[in-house]
Structure formats: structure tokens, C-alpha cells
Design an enzyme around this catalytic site. Structure first.
Site, mmCIF file in Angstrom:
data_model
loop_
_atom_site.group_PDB
_atom_site.id
_atom_site.type_symbol
_atom_site.label_atom_id
_atom_site.label_comp_id
_atom_site.label_asym_id
_atom_site.label_seq_id
_atom_site.Cartn_x
_atom_site.Cartn_y
_atom_site.Cartn_z
ATOM 1 N N LYS A 5 0.873 -1.171 0.000
ATOM 2 C CA LYS A 5 0.000 0.000 0.000
ATOM 3 C C LYS A 5 0.914 1.225 0.000
ATOM 4 C CE LYS A 5 -1.694 3.045 1.929
ATOM 5 N NZ LYS A 5 -1.631 4.544 1.575
ATOM 6 N N CYS A 14 13.568 11.172 6.636
ATOM 7 C CA CYS A 14 13.575 10.840 8.060
ATOM 8 C C CYS A 14 14.987 10.808 8.622
ATOM 9 C CB CYS A 14 12.868 9.514 8.314
ATOM 10 S SG CYS A 14 13.694 8.098 7.569
#
Length: 506
Positions: free
Chosen positions: A185, A293
Site C-alpha cells: 500500500k 527521516c
């Protein structure tokens, strides 16, 4: 190659659907989300948002394919992954160009992303060696004991917008190599790369149903987290969502690795090469518009060199070329959405009122069509300010002054996040003590973005990781398999006797 994964409508918009059981499947949910070109601020397509039934169809395809893929030999799996490696390598320019068109990062950065993802496929090609077990002959008289690792079954990956090519490769390469089937996903903000990767896997010879893509939102995520056939879930994203993924997935009996947000600090000691540190800070803070990140968002500058370091960083900022990702001279592109641009600008707006100094202001003087904010430098930042306490995820670098090594380490260790960190120094003793003292999962010594190579594993500590397993590398192999120990004896039937005692080895 010519991709078939997107269909252009009469209005010129791309329609992006799902990949289920080896082919594009058009959505029937009736729900869509817009996909934009962030450099232009224009909608270029729409992505289907899967219904529960469509997620179930993808999981059913993966479930049906699982027995056959599990029984496929390690050599055959490696052969398919080697082919995938060659296909990704041959098509890296197309993957990167597609990535740039939806994410906005510059083409050189997108090519670097594809290259780092490719390393994970190369690591997974060694699966015949990676899945070797242990064997103990004659553990007891006539008894041998050996260990093996077996796939989990159907596993899922939920991936972020900031690395739409690399992070899926972090996950599916090892998962498929270990004999699992996979449901991906991707982020609905830049979904097309996932479908292109699905097409390449099919060209590599991966059987239909082994890799599926369902585009969607929370409806799809929640169904994956509760579906009884999904055995494990991998996630990369923000800390609040990582916590939700971990708690919901584990409550439904799944193995979960969920990587969250970060506030990465770079400690610059007084003995550091300040030109090198300033160069590193520019690249680590403003690359990919800070939407990483592992971006450096805070420089901890020793008091003795803080003014000089701030000046060196500030004088380099005007040379950063900001523009559309497909322009050859661009070094930094736009942010992903208008909403995120405005959120990042809000941190800059509020910084002076909390006591910070805006040294370089990247807020555009005039409105732009794209979602741009230029590199921004804040000084005199401290804990308690929003620009320090929250993850900005944009091209904003904060400088906090510290008294020295101990003050810097204490500041880093007090932070709720612990993804990555770095120290810049010429003192080998201080550098070694830093890696010993620091409570962070990935550490750089004169390296600003210490993303591990593919044969190590990626992951932070504290609020940057939920679960106990890091991503890819050796820990990725362990995550996508479970151990089994077999105790074997082939006795002479004529010597068989009944023994009700506890088994002994001596």
C-alpha cells in the site's frame, strides 16, 4: 520501457489503479484522490482509493500464490531477483523521472534513491546463503538437530511519500526472497512508481499474485491491519501513525515493524573542520527539501565555534539552486503538497516569537505556483520551541548552541526521537566515546546521513521505532521468516523401546 500502469483520460489526467494477481485492475470503489506535480502546483492525475473488497481481492491473490512461491527453490527465487535487479538498473532513469514528476525531488536525488533501493535487491539475491540454517550432528546418540527458517505467508508493506521507490524495495526484496507473497500500500501522494515496480517484477518472471499493489487511504490500511491472512506488516512514516500501525497490527496478532519520525542532531565540536561541517549541514538539511527521516534538522554547535559555523552555513545557502526536479541545474525541489508547505512556513513564522533568530528566511516573497520553500536557517533554538520539539520535515535547519561534548550528548539523549545522529570532530577518542554514549539507532562519525548499507539494517530507537526489528539487511531476513528446529533420529526398529522419562542427551 513503456509502462501500462497509468491510463490517460481525455482531460489529460492519469488514472492510477491497482495491481492485483499480475495485472492492472481498475477500481470500482468510486473513491479517488488527486495526484499533483508539486513543482507546478497542478493536478496531473487521480489515484483510486481501494475499498475493503479490493484489499481483500489483493490478499486473496497473494494467499493463492503463497504455496507455489514458498515451494519455489531458493535458486529460482534468486534468479528472478537477479532479473529484477537488471530491469531496475536498465530502467532507473524512467523510475526516477516518474518519481520526480509526483514527488518533486530533483532527478539526481531520485536516481540516488533508486540506486539505494537497488542495493536491497542485490542483497536479497544472496538468499540461498542468507537462509542457511545450523546443523548439529550427534546431539545425542543417533540424534541430529538442525534449524531452518521458513516464510510467514502473506505480508504487507505500507510506505511513505518521501521514498516511493526505495522503501518498497527495502521491504519486498527480502520478503519475496524468503518465500513470502506481498501486498504493498504505497502513499496516495505519489503512487505510480509502485505500479511500475510491479510491472518490472512481472517481467522478471515473478508469478502472478506474489506481488500486489492496492492504492488507498486509511480504509485500505485498516483492512490490511485486521485481515486474518496478513501475517506481518512493515511500515515507514510519522511517529503517531507508526504507533497506530504497531498497536493495531499487534492487537490483531501480526508481527509488526513500524518506523516513525525523527529529529536528527549533528554535534559539531570545537576541533571540527568547520568548512566540512558546513558543507555536510547544507546537504543533510536541504537535500530532498528536508523531506527525509534521516535529514539533519538540528546542528548542535559548540559555543567556541558557533558564530563562525552559523556564518559558514549561511554563506553557502544562496548557492543552493531551488527549482523543478526535472530542471538539470536544480539541487532542491518543492515540498510534496501545498498543505505541507504551509505547515513548514508556520514553523518559520512562529520561531521569532519563541526566541529564535531567523538567519536565512526561505519563505517566498511572492506566491509561487509550486510548493516551494527555500532553505531556511534558524539560530538560538532551544528545547521548548515548536521548531525544535516537532518534526518539521522541510528545509529548515535549526542551530542550538551547546557548551561542549557532554552538553551535546545530553541534549541528543533527552530527545524523544532517536533515528539518526552525527558528530563532527578531529578527535578519535571523542568520536568513539560518542558512539558508545549516544542513545540513537544510527550514528555517523563525520558522516551526516548515516543510512546503513543494505547488508546492515536500518532503524532507530525510542519514538523512532515501534517493534524490536529494524528494516532490511539481516534483521529484515529474520522479520520475514520464522525459525523451526528439527530433532531427527533414524533408529534400528529392532532396538526400539518405550521410555516415559524426559529426553536426555547424555
Amino acid at each position: 520501457m513503456t509502462t501500462r500502469t497509468r491510463r490517460r483520460t481525455l482531460a489529460g489526467m492519469n488514472e492510477i489503479h491497482h495491481w492485483i494477481d499480475g495485472k492492472i485492475v481498475e477500481s470500482t470503489s468510486g473513491r479517488t484522490a488527486p495526484v499533483y506535480n508539486p513543482a507546478l502546483g497542478e493536478q496531473t492525475g487521480s489515484v483510486a482509493l481501494a475499498s475493503v473488497d479490493e484489499v481483500d481481492a489483493a490478499v486473496a491473490a497473494a494467499t493463492a500464490a503463497a504455496p507455489g512461491w514458498r515451494s519455489t527453490s531458493l535458486s529460482k527465487r534468486a534468479e528472478i531477483l537477479f532479473r529484477m535487479r537488471e530491469l531496475v538498473d536498465a530502467n532507473r532513469k524512467e523510475i526516477a523521472t516518474l518519481l520526480t514528476s509526483e514527488h518533486g525531488k530533483v532527478l539526481s536525488d531520485a536516481l540516488g534513491e533508486v540506486a539505494r533501493g537497488l542495493e536491497n535487491i542485490e542483497f536479497a539475491c544472496g538468499v540461498p546463503h542468507l537462509l542457511k540454517g545450523g546443523f548439529s550432528e550427534q546431539a545425542a546418540t543417533g540424534v541430529d538437530v538442525y534449524s531452518i527458517r521458513q516464510p510467514l505467508g502473506v505480508v504487507a508493506g505500507i510506505t511513505p511519500f518521501n521514498f516511493p521507490a526505495m522503501v518498497p524495495m527495502w521491504m519486498f526484496a527480502n520478503a519475496l526472497a524468503c518465500g513470502n507473497t506481498f501486498v504493498l500500500k504505497p502513499s496516495e501522494k505519489d503512487p505510480s512508481v509502485a505500479l511500475l515496480l510491479a510491472e518490472l517484477l512481472a517481467q522478471a518472471g515473478l508469478p502472478a499474485g506474489c506481488f500486489n499493489v492496492v492504492n488507498g487511504d486509511k480504509v485500505a490500511v485498516d483492512r490490511l491491519l485486521e485481515h486474518p491472512e496478513i501475517k506481518a506488516v512493515s511500515f515507514v512514516g510519522s511517529t503517531p501513525i507508526a504507533k497506530y500501525i504497531y498497536e493495531t497490527g499487534t492487537a490483531n496478532g501480526k508481527r509488526v515493524q513500524a518506523l516513525g519520525g525523527a529529529k536528527n542532531h549533528m554535534l559539531v565540536l570545537a576541533d571540527a573542520d568547520l568548512d566540512m561541517a558546513a558543507d555536510a549541514a547544507i546537504g543533510a538539511a536541504y537535500g530532498s527539501a528536508g523531506e527525509r527521516c534521516m535529514a539533519i534538522s538540528v546542528v548542535l554547535a559548540a559555543d567556541a565555534v558557533a558564530d563562525e559555523l552559523v556564518a559558514k552555513i549561511a554563506e553557502r545557502i544562496p548557492s543552493v539552486k531551488v527549482g523543478a526536479g526535472n530542471e538539470p541545474d536544480s539541487e532542491m525541489g518543492p515540498l510534496i503538497t501545498a498543505e505541507h508547505r504551509d505547515k513548514v512556513a508556520g514553523f518559520i513564522d512562529g520561531a521569532p516569537g519563541e526566541g529564535a533568530t531567523i538567519v536565512v528566511d526561505g519563505r517566498p516573497e511572492q506566491p509561487t505556483d509550486g510548493y516551494f520553500i527555500n532553505p531556511t536557517l534558524l539560530d538560538n533554538v532551544r528545547p521548548g520551541m515548536a521548531c525544535y520539539d516537532q518534526e518539521i520535515f522541510g528545509p529548515v535547519l535549526s542551530v542550538m548552541r551547546v557548551h561542549g561534548y557532554e552538553d551535546g550528548v545530553a541534549t541528543i539523549n533527552a530527545n524523544q526521537w532517536a533515528n539518526g545522529t552525527a558528530i563532527f570532530t578531529r578527535d578519535g577518542g571523542a568520536a568513539r566515546q560518542f558512539q558508545f554514549d549516544i542513545e540513537v539507532g544510527m550514528v555517523g562519525i563525520n558522516v551526516p546521513i548515516p543510512v546503513p548499507v543494505s547488508y546492515y539494517s536500518f532503524g532507530g530507537w525510542k519514538a523512532s521505532l515501534f517493534g524490536d526489528t529494524h528494516m532490511y539487511g539481516p534483521e529484515g531476513i529474520n522479520f520475514y521468516t520464522r525459525g523451526k528446529v528439527v530433532t531427527s533420529r533414524w533408529p534400528d526398529p529392532a532396538k526400539s523401546t518405550i521410555d516415559l522419562g524426559f529426553p536426555e542427551t547424555r
